[in-house]
Design a protein around this motif. Structure first.
Motif, mmCIF file in Angstrom:
data_model
loop_
_atom_site.group_PDB
_atom_site.id
_atom_site.type_symbol
_atom_site.label_atom_id
_atom_site.label_comp_id
_atom_site.label_asym_id
_atom_site.label_seq_id
_atom_site.Cartn_x
_atom_site.Cartn_y
_atom_site.Cartn_z
ATOM 1 N N GLU A 68 0.681 -9.319 -1.731
ATOM 2 C CA GLU A 68 -0.307 -8.383 -2.274
ATOM 3 C C GLU A 68 0.093 -6.944 -1.964
ATOM 4 O OE1 GLU A 68 -5.091 -7.361 -1.951
ATOM 5 O OE2 GLU A 68 -4.317 -9.234 -1.125
ATOM 6 N N ARG A 69 0.555 -6.706 -0.719
ATOM 7 C CA ARG A 69 0.969 -5.347 -0.339
ATOM 8 C C ARG A 69 2.194 -4.908 -1.141
ATOM 9 N NH1 ARG A 69 0.945 -0.899 -0.520
ATOM 10 N NH2 ARG A 69 1.693 0.610 1.005
ATOM 11 N N LEU A 70 3.127 -5.810 -1.389
ATOM 12 C CA LEU A 70 4.318 -5.483 -2.165
ATOM 13 C C LEU A 70 3.942 -5.122 -3.606
ATOM 14 C CD1 LEU A 70 6.741 -8.273 -0.891
ATOM 15 C CD2 LEU A 70 6.839 -5.834 -0.337
ATOM 16 N N ASN A 71 2.997 -5.867 -4.190
ATOM 17 C CA ASN A 71 2.534 -5.544 -5.537
ATOM 18 C C ASN A 71 1.873 -4.171 -5.581
ATOM 19 O OD1 ASN A 71 3.048 -7.729 -7.541
ATOM 20 N ND2 ASN A 71 2.036 -8.992 -6.021
ATOM 21 N N GLU A 72 1.098 -3.864 -4.546
ATOM 22 C CA GLU A 72 0.468 -2.552 -4.476
ATOM 23 C C GLU A 72 1.521 -1.451 -4.364
ATOM 24 O OE1 GLU A 72 -2.138 -2.718 -1.163
ATOM 25 O OE2 GLU A 72 -3.685 -3.878 -2.194
ATOM 26 N N ALA A 73 2.551 -1.704 -3.549
ATOM 27 C CA ALA A 73 3.615 -0.709 -3.365
ATOM 28 C C ALA A 73 4.351 -0.452 -4.682
ATOM 29 C CB ALA A 73 4.597 -1.184 -2.294
ATOM 30 N N ALA B 266 3.004 -0.783 -7.668
ATOM 31 C CA ALA B 266 2.068 -0.016 -8.494
ATOM 32 C C ALA B 266 2.026 1.450 -8.081
ATOM 33 C CB ALA B 266 0.671 -0.628 -8.400
ATOM 34 N N GLU B 267 2.271 1.716 -6.795
ATOM 35 C CA GLU B 267 2.285 3.086 -6.282
ATOM 36 C C GLU B 267 3.608 3.797 -6.571
ATOM 37 O OE1 GLU B 267 1.631 2.275 -2.189
ATOM 38 O OE2 GLU B 267 -0.502 1.788 -2.443
ATOM 39 N N GLY B 268 4.596 3.061 -7.088
ATOM 40 C CA GLY B 268 5.898 3.650 -7.370
ATOM 41 C C GLY B 268 6.866 3.628 -6.203
ATOM 42 N N ARG B 269 6.540 2.878 -5.157
ATOM 43 C CA ARG B 269 7.399 2.820 -3.967
ATOM 44 C C ARG B 269 8.519 1.791 -4.120
ATOM 45 N NH1 ARG B 269 4.461 5.700 -0.142
ATOM 46 N NH2 ARG B 269 2.205 5.722 -0.511
ATOM 47 N N GLY C 7 12.991 -4.662 -9.698
ATOM 48 C CA GLY C 7 13.970 -5.529 -9.054
ATOM 49 C C GLY C 7 13.689 -5.732 -7.578
ATOM 50 N N GLU C 8 13.326 -4.629 -6.905
ATOM 51 C CA GLU C 8 13.005 -4.724 -5.477
ATOM 52 C C GLU C 8 11.768 -5.582 -5.259
ATOM 53 O OE1 GLU C 8 14.412 -0.507 -3.525
ATOM 54 O OE2 GLU C 8 12.722 -0.480 -4.919
ATOM 55 N N LEU C 9 10.781 -5.416 -6.127
ATOM 56 C CA LEU C 9 9.549 -6.208 -6.004
ATOM 57 C C LEU C 9 9.857 -7.689 -6.137
ATOM 58 C CD1 LEU C 9 6.462 -6.557 -5.887
ATOM 59 C CD2 LEU C 9 6.437 -6.208 -8.370
ATOM 60 N N GLU C 10 10.602 -8.070 -7.168
ATOM 61 C CA GLU C 10 10.912 -9.475 -7.394
ATOM 62 C C GLU C 10 11.655 -10.071 -6.193
ATOM 63 O OE1 GLU C 10 10.056 -11.394 -9.904
ATOM 64 O OE2 GLU C 10 9.038 -9.831 -11.035
ATOM 65 N N THR D 200 7.952 -5.191 4.715
ATOM 66 C CA THR D 200 7.066 -4.040 4.550
ATOM 67 C C THR D 200 7.325 -2.962 5.597
ATOM 68 O OG1 THR D 200 5.370 -5.141 5.900
ATOM 69 C CG2 THR D 200 5.211 -5.416 3.508
ATOM 70 N N ALA D 201 8.442 -3.094 6.329
ATOM 71 C CA ALA D 201 8.734 -2.147 7.417
ATOM 72 C C ALA D 201 8.896 -0.718 6.908
ATOM 73 C CB ALA D 201 9.985 -2.587 8.166
ATOM 74 N N ASP D 202 9.361 -0.538 5.665
ATOM 75 C CA ASP D 202 9.566 0.800 5.114
ATOM 76 C C ASP D 202 8.409 1.249 4.230
ATOM 77 O OD1 ASP D 202 10.045 -1.022 3.124
ATOM 78 O OD2 ASP D 202 11.869 -0.067 2.373
ATOM 79 N N LEU D 203 7.281 0.529 4.299
ATOM 80 C CA LEU D 203 6.096 0.888 3.526
ATOM 81 C C LEU D 203 4.991 1.348 4.465
ATOM 82 C CD1 LEU D 203 5.948 -2.153 1.071
ATOM 83 C CD2 LEU D 203 6.962 0.092 0.643
#
Length: 200
Positions: A26-31, A33-36, A40-43, A62-65
């Motif tokens: 969920e946090r990765l999907n939010e990131a 959406a935020e453009g972070r 490819g990185e998300l997948e 999520t260490a860099d988020l």
């Protein structure tokens, strides 16, 4: 560790739970959406999250988020339509419980390309003025006995296939009601394109 509840003596080797994996996805999907994160990185990170075995493996994703203060993986997914509506679609991990408040703009829960490892998912729907729409793949089961009327289940004639999730819907339809349907052709095409991009 980012996005995980602290565990005494945890050096990263504590085994991860389904809820903790879902919270990271969920946090990765939010990131994204935020453009972070790009697509490819998300997948790539989502795939690693779903196969992670320990807290350490999850924390690395999520260490860099920026961390969300007070994030709790045990909480349900809550979507509020508000004035402009809310939608969950594409690649996302389905939690055990979802709360959808239609509000003015409505809520769409599209399970077409979702990852669901649960045998049963509880959806609490409050239709409001905008309504709630559930887009469910053919073969999945849907039970709307918990709804207080005002639900249109267009999947009722489609039998549930063995091994597929059961979506148990409850709540109040409100003015706009609650609709359960299968994906339309354009939604299937969009899902297929996403899958091809993931494989490529």
């Amino acid at each position: 560790m980012s996005e995980l509840l602290p565990v005494a003596g945890d050096d990263g080797s504590v085994r991860a739970s389904h809820a903790e994996r879902d919270a990271i996805v969920e946090r990765l999907n939010e990131a994204a959406a935020e453009g972070r994160l790009d697509f490819g990185e998300l997948e790539e990170r989502v795939e690693r999250a779903l196969s992670a075995r320990t807290h350490g493996e999850l924390a690395a994703l999520t260490a860099d988020l920026p961390a969300r203060p007070g994030a709790d993986p045990a909480k349900p997914l809550t979507l509020k339509g508000g004035m402009h509506g809310a939608k969950r679609e594409g690649l996302w991990t389905v939690p055990a419980r979802i709360v959808a408040h239609g509000g003015m703009g409505g809520v769409v829960l599209d399970f077409t390309a979702a990852e669901c490892r649960l045998p049963e998912v509880a959806v609490e729907a409050e239709g409001g003025m905008g309504g709630v729409v559930l887009v469910v793949p053919e073969g999945w089961g849907v039970n709307t006995d918990g709804m207080e009327g005002g639900v249109k289940d267009k999947t009722a004639t489609t039998p549930r296939l063995p091994g597929t999730p059961l979506i148990r819907v409850s709540g109040k339809p409100g003015m706009a009601g609650v609709v359960v349907r299968h994906p339309k052709r354009r939604e299937l095409r969009r899902s297929k394109r996403r899958a091809e991009l993931t494989q490529g």
